[in-house]
Scaffold this active site. Sequence first.
Site, PDB file in Angstrom:
ATOM      1  N   SER A  63       0.807  -1.224   0.000  1.00 52.14           N
ATOM      2  CA  SER A  63       0.000   0.000   0.000  1.00 52.14           C
ATOM      3  C   SER A  63       0.838   1.272   0.000  1.00 52.14           C
ATOM      4  O   SER A  63       0.341   2.344  -0.340  1.00 52.14           O
ATOM      5  CB  SER A  63      -0.948   0.017   1.208  1.00 52.14           C
ATOM      6  OG  SER A  63      -0.215   0.113   2.418  1.00 52.14           O
ATOM      7  N   LYS A 104       1.496   3.847   7.129  1.00 50.47           N
ATOM      8  CA  LYS A 104       0.804   4.755   6.211  1.00 50.47           C
ATOM      9  C   LYS A 104       1.418   6.147   6.309  1.00 50.47           C
ATOM     10  O   LYS A 104       2.208   6.447   7.197  1.00 50.47           O
ATOM     11  CB  LYS A 104      -0.694   4.848   6.560  1.00 50.47           C
ATOM     12  CG  LYS A 104      -1.454   3.540   6.545  1.00 50.47           C
ATOM     13  CD  LYS A 104      -1.634   2.979   5.148  1.00 50.47           C
ATOM     14  CE  LYS A 104      -2.442   1.685   5.181  1.00 50.47           C
ATOM     15  NZ  LYS A 104      -2.568   1.061   3.848  1.00 50.47           N
TER      16      LYS A 104
END
Length: 257
Positions: A63, A104
């Site tokens: 991701s 993230k």
Amino acid sequence: MSTGTRTGTRTKTGGTRGTGGKGGGRAGGILSGLAVALGSVLFLGGFVWGAILYQPYTVPTGSMTPTVDAGDRILAQRIDGSEVRRGDIVVFNDSLWGDVPMVKRVVAVGGDKVACCDKQGRLTVDGKPVDEPYLLDPKAPASPTGFSATVPKGNLFMMGDNRATSEDSRVRLTDSDDGSVPRSAVSARADAIAWPGGRAGMLQRTAAFTGLPGGGPSTPGPLKAVVTAVVGGAVLIFCGAAYGPLANLAGRRRTAR
């Protein structure tokens, strides 16, 4: 019988070998010992310093590609969530996101209104467009799906750099009104990739958010200083330990000649 004082012994070639070599050898031995001692302090101290400040993590998904890939081993500085700023890549653990640490990028902080996309396909924070060169495809829209959220005070809005596949705060908008993560969920901030060797190095800080109130990402931690201490200590230990054998070898060669 000579009445003078002998200051040396005559060699086979007629030269004189003085007695200063022993003193030089002792001085060299002292310097060698000091180098090993100092090197040991730097080497062990650097490791302890790094272990206190940094935690290794393995990135579980793609991701955050291309910044970090699935399987990359990163070094993240242990921090308090209150230190996090926009643009930081953080490690956090939140029950709504599962029971494993997630990696993230923070794109908005408490009080921000974050939305996507403007007419140029860019992310906006408080209505100001953000150019994001770190994305997997910087020419594509900053998000395949539109969204808008106001981040509560004390929270962070997280997104991956691979926007097409990242399950981040956009997905969590269906679980809550804002999709954000409490600052208290953050345990560390990524500073570098440690493995694989071909990708190893410091993670670049982005300038994408510097035009917003509060500025862009945090400054890097002391990882470079830690690495310098460890490598410098190893070099001193090696050089100090190698001095004795090399000096003895050189002495034997001089004697043979």
